[in-house]
Scaffold this active site. Structure first.
Site, short mmCIF file in Angstrom:
data_model
loop_
_atom_site.label_atom_id
_atom_site.label_comp_id
_atom_site.label_asym_id
_atom_site.label_seq_id
_atom_site.Cartn_x
_atom_site.Cartn_y
_atom_site.Cartn_z
N GLU A 249 0.84 -1.20 0.00
CA GLU A 249 0.00 0.00 0.00
C GLU A 249 0.87 1.25 0.00
OE1 GLU A 249 -3.35 2.38 2.68
OE2 GLU A 249 -2.79 0.32 3.20
N LYS A 381 -7.08 -15.72 16.14
CA LYS A 381 -7.33 -15.27 14.76
C LYS A 381 -8.80 -14.95 14.52
CE LYS A 381 -3.40 -18.05 13.40
NZ LYS A 381 -2.88 -19.24 12.72
N ASP A 457 2.85 -14.36 12.42
CA ASP A 457 1.73 -14.98 11.73
C ASP A 457 0.79 -13.88 11.27
OD1 ASP A 457 -0.48 -16.37 10.86
OD2 ASP A 457 -0.47 -17.81 12.51
N HIS A 555 -2.84 10.14 -1.66
CA HIS A 555 -2.95 8.84 -2.32
C HIS A 555 -2.91 8.99 -3.83
CE1 HIS A 555 -3.62 5.58 0.64
NE2 HIS A 555 -3.91 6.60 1.44
#
Length: 583
Positions: A249, A381, A457, A555
């Site tokens: 990004e 998670k 992770d 952006h």
């Protein structure tokens, strides 16, 4: 004349028995002298005599001492008979300490010169001489054959076709070929044959595949490139950190870097570790709710914690059980274990400890049925209230006081604008959305980038990104106090993806590579504080961009190609009408 198979078999068996009988003879001759050989009587008889002597001597001495007590005679004054009896008792007692005979302990006193035990030598020797009728160890699986040759002797294209056709298991390539890079290349070609599409552009060389087999990934066909940038220096607790961030990004690293600059020019940030404890929550079932309640009371009783923690802790040098809590749902009991795990993230470590406790509880509660070692009350998670309230992994808070002039000069906004935006966006807006720990601008952006760079992770970004960002004016409204509270940052500096060369380099830049030998767990805790500090920087910069109306502009500047934008704009515009010649 050629023998029949039956004849060959019978002769082989007969020869083997003969060989065993012949080779068995020298064993007796080579038998080493045993300690019991020095006894004048057989071992069994010696045992019986020692037991009788011990009890007779004890009885005699007790009678003698009783008389001395009655006559007020000192017990230490012994006559010749008492001395002899005392020596007999002592000698028989020493003998009995050898578990009723030295034939039980003679292995320990007849150690051979090469350091191996005599009886073990004989047993090992006899084991090799036993006939083939004795149970043999399982033979290794034969190597995979292709076209009458070993798999590695074939051309790569032929092996790839065999994998594509299902004749050769894809998962076995590393084992059969003994070359992890070649296995990845062949599997990659097999994928192309199966799909009919090319994997050109996917990197193959440049990665040590042997380091990831059985650790990070299976069925490998290459690796994916993710750009890596650095933000900083981040001044945190008086120490400067250069923070690696892996992301695709645009503006993310630049924005975080701007936040680090604002923090640095305002005197730095402070971070504190509130709690450290990874969790795992198995679920068990009982025939009745009453039995479930019994287990809950047993586990949460402080008097039983030492026993439970002993069973848990013995699986690892670093896993240490801190607490546990139980929740009931009908006949099911969910047990949430919380433990420190050193510098490892610790999921495997704590799972082993939990399994040990479950095995122990099975003996105490025979009617208990283990449903799963993970019952989702951990919770791993998944965005959950239990992690938001009770924490998981590292619970960290980080704060900074930004000077008003720095906000105006570096962030191009003001203190009142940031305070108002944080209340309306991060607090009220997230509440309307029903967020669970999502009271922030983009914490997951920074957490994901740092996680990928340092070998964490990535899926645990879900709960690790739970964060509440607070902003309030201080010093008569001139400065801004900003903080992030993150109750469940799950990181480690050993194990998992931290073993990869690129991720090891990033951990090394932060000064937290590997385990901390002096203070186990310190490196992982430092990494968690750095994650929180970097999130703080990212929150500051994005909120400032939104308050100043800079988000879209930045952006469009950094996330797009100016040439592509211009080309697309020109293509979308209709052609200008030609001017009329009459005008």
């Amino acid at each position: 004349m050629m023998k029949t198979p039956q004849g060959v078999h019978s002769e082989a068996v007969h020869g083997e028995k003969h060989e065993y009988a012949e080779m068995r003879k020298p064993v007796a001759k080579l038998r080493k002298a045993l300690a019991s050989d020095a006894l004048p009587l057989p071992v069994g008889l010696t045992n019986k005599i020692s037991i009788v002597l011990f009890f007779i001597a004890s009885y005699f001495l007790m009678r003698s001492w009783r008389d001395k007590i009655r006559n007020s005679t000192p017990l230490h004054m012994l006559n010749l008979g008492e001395i002899v009896v005392l020596l007999i008792q002592l000698a028989s007692f020493i003998y009995l300490l050898g578990f009723f005979g030295i034939d039980y302990v003679q292995n320990f006193i007849s150690k051979s010169n090469d350091g191996s035990w005599d009886s073990d030598d004989e047993r090992e020797h006899l084991r090799h001489l036993r006939p083939s009728c004795q149970m043999q160890p399982e033979a290794p699986k034969p190597p995979v054959q292709l076209m009458g040759m070993g798999l590695s002797d074939n051309e790569d294209e032929e092996i790839a076709r065999a994998v594509s056709n299902g004749d050769v298991p894809s998962y076995s390539l590393e084992t059969q070929l003994g070359d992890t890079l070649r296995a990845a290349a062949i599997r990659r070609r097999a994928v192309e044959l199966n799909t009919g599409r090319s994997l050109e552009g996917l990197p193959l060389t440049g990665l040590d595949y042997s380091s990831i087999i059985g650790q990070c990934c299976e069925m490998v066909v290459g690796y994916v490139q993710i750009p890596l940038g650095v933000a900083g220096p981040l001044l945190l607790n008086g120490v400067e950190f250069t923070v690696p961030m892996a992301t695709t990004e645009g503006c993310l690293v630049a924005s975080t870097n701007r936040g680090c600059k604002a923090i640095y020019q305002s005197g730095g940030a402070t971070s504190k570790l509130l709690e450290d404890g990874m969790t795992r929550a198995p679920v068990v079932r009982f025939p009745s709710v009453k039995r479930c309640a019994d287990l809950k009371f047993f586990l949460e009783d402080p008097n039983n914690f030492d026993t439970i923690s002993h069973m848990f802790n013995r699986t690892s040098r670093f896993a240490r059980l801190k607490k546990l809590k139980c929740q009931l749902a009908g006949r099911n009991v969910y047990i949430r274990f919380t433990a420190t795990t050193g510098d490892a993230m610790g999921m495997n470590m704590i799972s082993k400890g939990v399994q040990n406790v479950l095995d122990y509880l099975q003996d105490v509660y025979p009617d208990m049925e283990t449903i799963s070692v993970s019952g989702n009350f951990c919770a791993d998670k998944k965005p959950t209230a239990v992690n938001w309230v009770d924490g998981r992994g590292k619970s960290v808070v980080c704060e900074a006081i930004l000077k008003g002039e720095v906000i105006a000069k570096v962030l191009k906004t003001s203190v009142p604008a940031l305070v108002e935006l944080n209340m309306i966006k991060n607090l009220a807006g997230s509440a309307l959305a029903g967020a669970v720990g999502g009271f922030n601008a983009h914490a997951s952006n920074i957490v994901s980038a740092v996680f990928i760079a340092t070998g964490q992770d990535p899926a645990q970004n879900v709960e690790s990104s739970q964060c509440i960002t607070m902003m309030e004016a201080v010093n008569d409204g001139q400065d801004l106090h900003v903080s992030v509270t993150m109750p469940s940052i799950e990181v480690g500096t050993v194990g998992g993806g931290t073993i990869l060369a690129s991720q090891t380099a990033c951990l090394n830049v932060l000064g937290v590579k590997g385990a901390n030998a002096e203070y186990p767990g310190a490196n992982a805790q430092t990494l968690a504080r750095v994650v929180a500090g970097t999130v703080l920087a990212g929150e500051i910069s994005l909120m400032a961009a939104l308050a100043a109306g800079q988000l879209v502009k930045s952006h469009m500047k950094y996330n797009r190609s100016n040439q592509n934008i211009a080309a697309a704009a020109n293509a979308a515009l209709p052609p200008l009408p030609k001017k009329s010649s009459s005008t």
